[in-house]
Write an enzyme that holds these catalytic residues in place. Structure first.
Site, PDB file in Angstrom:
ATOM      1  N   LYS A  53      23.706  -1.311  -5.505  1.00 41.37           N
ATOM      2  CA  LYS A  53      24.464  -2.200  -4.620  1.00 41.37           C
ATOM      3  C   LYS A  53      24.393  -3.644  -5.096  1.00 41.37           C
ATOM      4  CE  LYS A  53      23.736   0.897  -0.726  1.00 41.37           C
ATOM      5  NZ  LYS A  53      22.802   1.296   0.341  1.00 41.37           N
ATOM      6  N   GLN A  97      18.084  -0.674   4.064  1.00 38.12           N
ATOM      7  CA  GLN A  97      18.082   0.611   3.374  1.00 38.12           C
ATOM      8  C   GLN A  97      17.206   1.609   4.131  1.00 38.12           C
ATOM      9  OE1 GLN A  97      19.927   1.396   0.552  1.00 38.12           O
ATOM     10  NE2 GLN A  97      19.258   3.480   0.999  1.00 38.12           N
ATOM     11  N   ASP A 120      26.942  -1.894   7.104  1.00 41.14           N
ATOM     12  CA  ASP A 120      26.894  -0.431   7.164  1.00 41.14           C
ATOM     13  C   ASP A 120      27.757   0.105   8.299  1.00 41.14           C
ATOM     14  OD1 ASP A 120      25.604   0.963   5.150  1.00 41.14           O
ATOM     15  OD2 ASP A 120      23.606   0.617   5.960  1.00 41.14           O
TER      16      ASP A 120
END
Length: 285
Positions: A53, A97, A120
Site C-alpha cells: 500500500k 491493518q 477502508d
C-alpha cells in the site's frame, strides 16, 4: 469457449494512472493526499500488505506513512495514536491493518477512525451511508469487484447475481453494490440450501468465503461471469481462490485469476478512497 481473463494487475495499472493524474491536479492547488497506516505487531502477511500500500501510494504521488507499533501495544495506546491522526490536518486517510493482537478490540479501533478519513470504508457511519445510497468511502474489495465488472462490460441490470459469503467486509457490501446496479442478488452462506441450483442460474458469481475449490465447472452456467475474492494460502504459501480456475475458465464468459485478479484492485481502491477523502475535506468533491 474460453473465458475472458479479467487481469486485475493491468486494470489496476490503468486505473492508477487516472488517480495519478488526479493527484497532480490536487498538488497544483497546493494539496497532497496522505495515507497513514497503523500496523500493530509483526504479522508477516500484514507487513507485506502495508508495504504494498505504501509503495503504491508513493508511486502515484501521494505521501504515505506507516506507524508501526509493538506487538504488546495496549488498546489505549492504539486509540491514542488514532486520535492523533484524526486531528492531524495533513492526513487525508487512515487505515488500520488487521488482524490486531488479541489485547486490542478490532471493532473498537475501527469505530474510532474519523469516518471522513476511513479509507477502508468499515466505520458504521460509512456502512450506513452505503445502505442509504449516499456512500463516498466504500469498502475497497467490493468497490474493486465492481470496477472489474465494469471493465468486463457487464450490464448488470436485471441479471441474476449470486454472492457467496455474507461478511461485512465483502459479501454484504458487494451485494448492496450489485443491487444498486439493478441486479437481482442472492446471498449464499453456510446455512443456505440448494447452493448448486442457485449458482447454475447465476449470470454473475462473486465468491468470497476463503474455501479453495468451492466453485467448480459443475456449478457455473456457460457464459457466466465469475469473480473470485478468495485468497487462501496453501501449505507452500501459494494463494488459492474459491474457484477451480482451470476448469471454470473453459465455460465462463469472464473470470478473475488468483492471484492477480481482485487483489490489485483492492489496493487501488485504498488509493482511490484516499484521494476522495482529501477532495471531500477540501470541498472539491
Amino acid at each position: 469457449m474460453s473465458a475472458k481473463i479479467l487481469d486485475g494487475k493491468q486494470i489496476a495499472k490503468d486505473y492508477r494512472q487516472g488517480l495519478q493524474d488526479e493527484v497532480e491536479k490536487l498538488k497544483e492547488k497546493g494539496y497532497t493526499p496522505k495515507l497513514s497506516v497503523i500496523l500493530v505487531g509483526n504479522d508477516g502477511a500484514s507487513q507485506s500488505y502495508v508495504r504494498s500500500k505504501k509503495k503504491a501510494a508513493e508511486k502515484i504521488g501521494m505521501i504515505s506513512e506507516v506507524i508501526h507499533l509493538d506487538e504488546d501495544t495496549s488498546e489505549a495506546d492504539v486509540l491514542k495514536e488514532l486520535d492523533r491522526l484524526n486531528n492531524d490536518d495533513t492526513v487525508s486517510g487512515i487505515l488500520v491493518q488487521v488482524p490486531l493482537p488479541k489485547q486490542v478490540d478490532e471493532q473498537k479501533v475501527l469505530d474510532a477512525i474519523d469516518p471522513d478519513k476511513d479509507v477502508d470504508g468499515f466505520h458504521p457511519i460509512n456502512i450506513g451511508r452505503l445502505y442509504l445510497d449516499e456512500a463516498k468511502l466504500i469498502p475497497c474489495t467490493p468497490l474493486g469487484v465492481m470496477e472489474l465488472l465494469k471493465h468486463a462490460d457487464i450490464d448488470l441490470e436485471g441479471k441474476d447475481a449470486v454472492v457467496i459469503g455474507r461478511s461485512h467486509i465483502v459479501g454484504q457490501p458487494v451485494a448492496k453494490l450489485l443491487t444498486q446496479k439493478n441486479a437481482t442478488v442472492t446471498v449464499l452462506h453456510s446455512r443456505s440450501q440448494n447452493v448448486r441450483e442457485h449458482l447454475k442460474n447465476a449470470d454473475v458469481i462473486v465468491s468470497a468465503v476463503g474455501r479453495p475449490g468451492m466453485v467448480t465447472k459443475d456449478d457455473v452456467k456457460e457464459g457466466a461471469v465469475v469473480i473470485d475474492v478468495g485468497n487462501t494460502p496453501d501449505e507452500n504459501g501459494k494463494l488459492k481462490g474459491d474457484v477451480e480456475y482451470d476448469e471454470v475458465k473453459e465455460i465462463a464468459g469472464a473470470i478473475t485469476p488468483v492471484p492477480g485478479g481482485v487483489g490489485p484492485m483492492t489496493i487501488t481502491m485504498v488509493l482511490n478512497n484516499t484521494l476522495i477523502a482529501e477532495k471531500m475535506r477540501r470541498g472539491l468533491e
